[in-house]
Design a protein around this motif. Structure first.
Motif, PDB file in Angstrom:
ATOM      1  N   UNK A  40       0.815  -1.217   0.000  1.00 56.76           N
ATOM      2  CA  UNK A  40       0.000   0.000   0.000  1.00 56.76           C
ATOM      3  C   UNK A  40       0.851   1.271   0.000  1.00 56.76           C
ATOM      4  N   UNK A  41       2.078   1.195   0.489  1.00 61.89           N
ATOM      5  CA  UNK A  41       2.884   2.400   0.682  1.00 61.89           C
ATOM      6  C   UNK A  41       4.069   2.545  -0.280  1.00 61.89           C
ATOM      7  N   UNK A  42       4.427   1.499  -0.983  1.00 62.33           N
ATOM      8  CA  UNK A  42       5.597   1.560  -1.859  1.00 62.33           C
ATOM      9  C   UNK A  42       5.190   1.583  -3.323  1.00 62.33           C
ATOM     10  N   UNK A  43       6.083   2.095  -4.123  1.00 66.62           N
ATOM     11  CA  UNK A  43       5.867   2.051  -5.573  1.00 66.62           C
ATOM     12  C   UNK A  43       6.041   0.609  -6.046  1.00 66.62           C
ATOM     13  N   UNK A  44       5.619   0.342  -7.279  1.00 70.35           N
ATOM     14  CA  UNK A  44       5.780  -1.007  -7.840  1.00 70.35           C
ATOM     15  C   UNK A  44       7.244  -1.406  -7.908  1.00 70.35           C
ATOM     16  N   UNK A  45       8.110  -0.446  -8.258  1.00 75.01           N
ATOM     17  CA  UNK A  45       9.542  -0.739  -8.366  1.00 75.01           C
ATOM     18  C   UNK A  45      10.134  -1.092  -6.996  1.00 75.01           C
ATOM     19  N   UNK A  46       9.750  -0.323  -5.975  1.00 72.03           N
ATOM     20  CA  UNK A  46      10.245  -0.609  -4.628  1.00 72.03           C
ATOM     21  C   UNK A  46       9.714  -1.949  -4.116  1.00 72.03           C
ATOM     22  N   UNK A  47       8.454  -2.229  -4.426  1.00 74.24           N
ATOM     23  CA  UNK A  47       7.875  -3.506  -3.988  1.00 74.24           C
ATOM     24  C   UNK A  47       8.547  -4.661  -4.700  1.00 74.24           C
ATOM     25  N   UNK A  48       8.938  -4.477  -5.944  1.00 78.48           N
ATOM     26  CA  UNK A  48       9.658  -5.523  -6.672  1.00 78.48           C
ATOM     27  C   UNK A  48      10.993  -5.814  -5.981  1.00 78.48           C
ATOM     28  N   UNK A  49      11.647  -4.775  -5.472  1.00 82.22           N
ATOM     29  CA  UNK A  49      12.896  -4.972  -4.721  1.00 82.22           C
ATOM     30  C   UNK A  49      12.648  -5.745  -3.426  1.00 82.22           C
ATOM     31  N   UNK A  50      11.561  -5.421  -2.747  1.00 85.60           N
ATOM     32  CA  UNK A  50      11.198  -6.145  -1.521  1.00 85.60           C
ATOM     33  C   UNK A  50      10.948  -7.611  -1.852  1.00 85.60           C
ATOM     34  N   UNK A  51      10.224  -7.883  -2.926  1.00 87.08           N
ATOM     35  CA  UNK A  51       9.943  -9.265  -3.327  1.00 87.08           C
ATOM     36  C   UNK A  51      11.239 -10.021  -3.652  1.00 87.08           C
ATOM     37  N   UNK A  52      12.166  -9.349  -4.329  1.00 89.52           N
ATOM     38  CA  UNK A  52      13.458  -9.985  -4.639  1.00 89.52           C
ATOM     39  C   UNK A  52      14.228 -10.288  -3.364  1.00 89.52           C
ATOM     40  N   UNK A  53      14.202  -9.343  -2.417  1.00 85.50           N
ATOM     41  CA  UNK A  53      14.889  -9.567  -1.150  1.00 85.50           C
ATOM     42  C   UNK A  53      14.271 -10.756  -0.407  1.00 85.50           C
ATOM     43  N   UNK A  54      12.946 -10.830  -0.410  1.00 87.65           N
ATOM     44  CA  UNK A  54      12.270 -11.949   0.259  1.00 87.65           C
ATOM     45  C   UNK A  54      12.636 -13.279  -0.393  1.00 87.65           C
ATOM     46  N   UNK A  55      12.692 -13.315  -1.717  1.00 86.67           N
ATOM     47  CA  UNK A  55      13.081 -14.544  -2.422  1.00 86.67           C
ATOM     48  C   UNK A  55      14.474 -15.004  -2.004  1.00 86.67           C
ATOM     49  N   UNK A  56      15.407 -14.067  -1.972  1.00 88.65           N
ATOM     50  CA  UNK A  56      16.784 -14.417  -1.593  1.00 88.65           C
ATOM     51  C   UNK A  56      16.861 -14.851  -0.127  1.00 88.65           C
ATOM     52  N   UNK A  57      16.061 -14.192   0.723  1.00 86.71           N
ATOM     53  CA  UNK A  57      16.017 -14.569   2.139  1.00 86.71           C
ATOM     54  C   UNK A  57      15.477 -15.987   2.297  1.00 86.71           C
ATOM     55  N   UNK A  58      14.454 -16.328   1.530  1.00 87.04           N
ATOM     56  CA  UNK A  58      13.901 -17.686   1.591  1.00 87.04           C
ATOM     57  C   UNK A  58      14.913 -18.724   1.122  1.00 87.04           C
ATOM     58  N   UNK A  59      15.694 -18.390   0.112  1.00 87.19           N
ATOM     59  CA  UNK A  59      16.739 -19.307  -0.360  1.00 87.19           C
ATOM     60  C   UNK A  59      17.758 -19.545   0.751  1.00 87.19           C
ATOM     61  N   UNK A  60      18.168 -18.475   1.429  1.00 91.56           N
ATOM     62  CA  UNK A  60      19.120 -18.609   2.525  1.00 91.56           C
ATOM     63  C   UNK A  60      18.529 -19.466   3.647  1.00 91.56           C
ATOM     64  N   UNK A  61      17.281 -19.192   4.025  1.00 92.43           N
ATOM     65  CA  UNK A  61      16.636 -19.963   5.102  1.00 92.43           C
ATOM     66  C   UNK A  61      16.519 -21.432   4.735  1.00 92.43           C
ATOM     67  N   UNK A  62      16.129 -21.706   3.500  1.00 97.03           N
ATOM     68  CA  UNK A  62      15.994 -23.090   3.048  1.00 97.03           C
ATOM     69  C   UNK A  62      17.339 -23.809   3.099  1.00 97.03           C
ATOM     70  N   UNK A  63      18.381 -23.142   2.647  1.00 96.08           N
ATOM     71  CA  UNK A  63      19.713 -23.735   2.652  1.00 96.08           C
ATOM     72  C   UNK A  63      20.181 -23.999   4.086  1.00 96.08           C
ATOM     73  N   UNK A  64      19.974 -23.044   4.971  1.00 96.57           N
ATOM     74  CA  UNK A  64      20.374 -23.216   6.369  1.00 96.57           C
ATOM     75  C   UNK A  64      19.609 -24.368   7.020  1.00 96.57           C
TER      76      UNK A  64
END
Length: 99
Positions: A40-64
């Motif tokens: 609700x508060x971020x632009x589409x571009x900023x939200x895309x960055x958040x989504x990318x960060x979440x994807x990478x975080x999930x990869x790290x968590x899965x690997x750990x």
């Protein structure tokens, strides 16, 4: 039997270990709410960055989690081997009448 569960694909530690964990469930709800607020508060571009960060975080968590599971499983097997060796030595000693 564990072997039957493995064969049938029913042994899924990463999926089964969170049942009944209130802390995990609450964190999931809070993440959902935070994501709604961000959308609700971020632009589409900023939200895309958040989504990318979440994807990478999930990869790290899965690997750990995978590494921790494998290490713990291996340590458990080594412990079982060690206990069996101790018991085998005691049986051998008792069989020879030496205590």
């Amino acid at each position: 039997m564990v072997l039957d569960a493995i064969y049938r694909g029913e042994l899924l530690p990463c999926e089964n270990n969170m049942e009944g964990n209130g802390r995990h469930k609450q964190a999931g709800k809070e993440i959902e709410q935070l994501l709604k607020d961000l959308r609700n508060n971020l632009s589409e571009e900023d939200m895309a960055l958040v989504d990318q960060m979440l994807e990478q975080t999930l990869i790290i968590c899965d690997t750990e989690c995978s590494d921790a599971f494998q290490y713990g499983f291996s340590a458990g097997l080594l412990l079982m081997q060690e206990v069996q060796e101790i018991l085998r030595k005691r049986v051998d000693t008792a069989a020879h009448g030496v205590f």
